[in-house]
Design a protein around this motif. Structure first.
Motif, mmCIF file in Angstrom:
data_model
loop_
_atom_site.group_PDB
_atom_site.id
_atom_site.type_symbol
_atom_site.label_atom_id
_atom_site.label_comp_id
_atom_site.label_asym_id
_atom_site.label_seq_id
_atom_site.Cartn_x
_atom_site.Cartn_y
_atom_site.Cartn_z
ATOM 1 N N CYS A 45 0.837 -1.207 0.000
ATOM 2 C CA CYS A 45 0.000 0.000 0.000
ATOM 3 C C CYS A 45 0.868 1.251 0.000
ATOM 4 O O CYS A 45 0.572 2.227 -0.685
ATOM 5 N N TYR A 46 1.959 1.231 0.789
ATOM 6 C CA TYR A 46 2.861 2.389 0.802
ATOM 7 C C TYR A 46 3.455 2.604 -0.587
ATOM 8 O O TYR A 46 3.434 3.707 -1.127
ATOM 9 N N ASP A 47 3.960 1.525 -1.193
ATOM 10 C CA ASP A 47 4.597 1.632 -2.503
ATOM 11 C C ASP A 47 3.640 2.111 -3.586
ATOM 12 O O ASP A 47 4.044 2.826 -4.507
ATOM 13 N N ASN A 48 2.364 1.736 -3.478
ATOM 14 C CA ASN A 48 1.386 2.083 -4.512
ATOM 15 C C ASN A 48 0.697 3.426 -4.302
ATOM 16 O O ASN A 48 0.109 3.957 -5.240
ATOM 17 N N ASN A 49 0.746 3.968 -3.076
ATOM 18 C CA ASN A 49 -0.042 5.173 -2.790
ATOM 19 C C ASN A 49 0.721 6.340 -2.181
ATOM 20 O O ASN A 49 0.155 7.418 -2.029
ATOM 21 N N TYR A 50 1.971 6.115 -1.799
ATOM 22 C CA TYR A 50 2.728 7.150 -1.092
ATOM 23 C C TYR A 50 4.132 7.265 -1.651
ATOM 24 O O TYR A 50 4.638 6.353 -2.301
ATOM 25 N N THR A 51 4.759 8.389 -1.377
ATOM 26 C CA THR A 51 6.155 8.604 -1.740
ATOM 27 C C THR A 51 6.784 9.459 -0.648
ATOM 28 O O THR A 51 6.111 9.856 0.293
ATOM 29 N N ASN A 52 8.055 9.713 -0.767
ATOM 30 C CA ASN A 52 8.727 10.605 0.167
ATOM 31 C C ASN A 52 9.137 11.862 -0.578
ATOM 32 O O ASN A 52 9.609 11.785 -1.711
ATOM 33 N N CYS A 53 8.959 13.000 0.056
ATOM 34 C CA CYS A 53 9.429 14.259 -0.501
ATOM 35 C C CYS A 53 10.932 14.121 -0.696
ATOM 36 O O CYS A 53 11.657 13.734 0.218
ATOM 37 N N GLU A 54 11.397 14.425 -1.902
ATOM 38 C CA GLU A 54 12.811 14.269 -2.193
ATOM 39 C C GLU A 54 13.653 15.402 -1.622
ATOM 40 O O GLU A 54 14.877 15.366 -1.721
ATOM 41 N N SER A 55 13.017 16.375 -0.999
ATOM 42 C CA SER A 55 13.758 17.451 -0.345
ATOM 43 C C SER A 55 13.842 17.236 1.165
ATOM 44 O O SER A 55 14.927 17.228 1.730
ATOM 45 N N CYS A 56 12.699 17.057 1.820
ATOM 46 C CA CYS A 56 12.711 16.948 3.288
ATOM 47 C C CYS A 56 12.575 15.514 3.784
ATOM 48 O O CYS A 56 12.817 15.242 4.945
ATOM 49 N N GLY A 57 12.153 14.578 2.914
ATOM 50 C CA GLY A 57 12.037 13.175 3.295
ATOM 51 C C GLY A 57 10.720 12.774 3.913
ATOM 52 O O GLY A 57 10.499 11.605 4.205
ATOM 53 N N ASP A 58 9.811 13.730 4.137
ATOM 54 C CA ASP A 58 8.515 13.395 4.735
ATOM 55 C C ASP A 58 7.703 12.502 3.805
ATOM 56 O O ASP A 58 7.758 12.650 2.583
ATOM 57 N N ALA A 59 6.933 11.590 4.388
ATOM 58 C CA ALA A 59 6.017 10.757 3.613
ATOM 59 C C ALA A 59 4.830 11.613 3.170
ATOM 60 O O ALA A 59 4.302 12.407 3.950
ATOM 61 N N ILE A 60 4.445 11.467 1.914
ATOM 62 C CA ILE A 60 3.298 12.189 1.361
ATOM 63 C C ILE A 60 2.516 11.251 0.453
ATOM 64 O O ILE A 60 3.081 10.339 -0.134
ATOM 65 N N SER A 61 1.224 11.475 0.359
ATOM 66 C CA SER A 61 0.432 10.657 -0.561
ATOM 67 C C SER A 61 0.786 11.070 -1.985
ATOM 68 O O SER A 61 1.183 12.209 -2.236
ATOM 69 N N ASP A 62 0.653 10.143 -2.906
ATOM 70 C CA ASP A 62 0.934 10.467 -4.309
ATOM 71 C C ASP A 62 0.077 11.637 -4.773
ATOM 72 O O ASP A 62 0.536 12.496 -5.517
ATOM 73 N N ALA A 63 -1.165 11.679 -4.301
ATOM 74 C CA ALA A 63 -2.081 12.746 -4.703
ATOM 75 C C ALA A 63 -1.633 14.114 -4.189
ATOM 76 O O ALA A 63 -1.969 15.136 -4.781
ATOM 77 N N ASP A 64 -0.873 14.132 -3.101
ATOM 78 C CA ASP A 64 -0.421 15.389 -2.517
ATOM 79 C C ASP A 64 1.006 15.758 -2.905
ATOM 80 O O ASP A 64 1.561 16.723 -2.383
ATOM 81 N N SER A 65 1.624 14.997 -3.806
ATOM 82 C CA SER A 65 2.997 15.292 -4.205
ATOM 83 C C SER A 65 3.006 16.252 -5.395
ATOM 84 O O SER A 65 2.074 16.291 -6.187
ATOM 85 N N TYR A 66 4.057 17.035 -5.482
ATOM 86 C CA TYR A 66 4.224 18.023 -6.556
ATOM 87 C C TYR A 66 5.476 17.670 -7.334
ATOM 88 O O TYR A 66 6.563 17.544 -6.763
ATOM 89 N N TYR A 67 5.341 17.528 -8.643
ATOM 90 C CA TYR A 67 6.454 17.174 -9.513
ATOM 91 C C TYR A 67 7.024 18.435 -10.137
ATOM 92 O O TYR A 67 6.293 19.274 -10.663
ATOM 93 N N ALA A 68 8.333 18.574 -10.095
ATOM 94 C CA ALA A 68 9.001 19.719 -10.704
ATOM 95 C C ALA A 68 9.719 19.249 -11.957
ATOM 96 O O ALA A 68 10.651 18.449 -11.892
ATOM 97 N N GLU A 69 9.286 19.733 -13.101
ATOM 98 C CA GLU A 69 9.903 19.336 -14.363
ATOM 99 C C GLU A 69 11.350 19.808 -14.480
ATOM 100 O O GLU A 69 12.151 19.172 -15.142
ATOM 101 N N CYS A 70 11.681 20.908 -13.812
ATOM 102 C CA CYS A 70 13.036 21.450 -13.945
ATOM 103 C C CYS A 70 14.104 20.523 -13.374
ATOM 104 O O CYS A 70 15.238 20.524 -13.846
ATOM 105 N N ASP A 71 13.762 19.687 -12.381
ATOM 106 C CA ASP A 71 14.763 18.771 -11.830
ATOM 107 C C ASP A 71 14.258 17.340 -11.686
ATOM 108 O O ASP A 71 14.974 16.462 -11.232
ATOM 109 N N GLY A 72 13.003 17.072 -12.051
ATOM 110 C CA GLY A 72 12.461 15.715 -12.028
ATOM 111 C C GLY A 72 12.221 15.147 -10.646
ATOM 112 O O GLY A 72 12.170 13.939 -10.476
ATOM 113 N N MET A 73 12.060 16.015 -9.650
ATOM 114 C CA MET A 73 11.866 15.553 -8.278
ATOM 115 C C MET A 73 10.434 15.769 -7.803
ATOM 116 O O MET A 73 9.772 16.703 -8.241
ATOM 117 N N TYR A 74 9.986 14.860 -6.905
ATOM 118 C CA TYR A 74 8.686 14.991 -6.261
ATOM 119 C C TYR A 74 8.892 15.615 -4.889
ATOM 120 O O TYR A 74 9.817 15.238 -4.163
#
Length: 89
Positions: A45-74
């Motif tokens: 469930c974690y792998d399919n629905n959540y990720t970690n912020c690539e800046s601060c490391g906090d767990a976030i839902s996929d729906a609440d993540s923001y993708y930046a095209e300039c560096d390819g990070m969530y």
């Protein structure tokens, strides 16, 4: 409220389990993960629905993540606002 834990016997040893908050399967205590709200969930469930912020490391839902095209990070919203909306790339 923490999930209810259960004990099972298996060849004279006890296996304590909790229920995944997302899919309700039993997960062995110690193998569970935490969603952003502190609920215990299974690894699939974690792998399919959540990720970690690539800046601060906090767990976030996929729906609440923001993708930046300039560096390819969530990122979480806070890091995205701080690092992308205000950056000068």
């Amino acid at each position: 409220m923490p999930p209810e834990s259960r004990q099972h016997t298996n060849d004279d040893s006890y296996i304590e389990t909790i229920e995944c908050n997302d899919c309700n399967i039993e997960v062995e205590v110690g193998n569970e993960m935490q969603d952003p709200y502190g609920n215990s969930i299974c690894e699939p469930c974690y792998d399919n629905n959540y990720t970690n912020c690539e800046s601060c490391g906090d767990a976030i839902s996929d729906a609440d993540s923001y993708y930046a095209e300039c560096d390819g990070m969530y990122r979480c919203q806070s890091c995205y606002d701080d690092e992308i909306r205000h950056c000068e790339h």
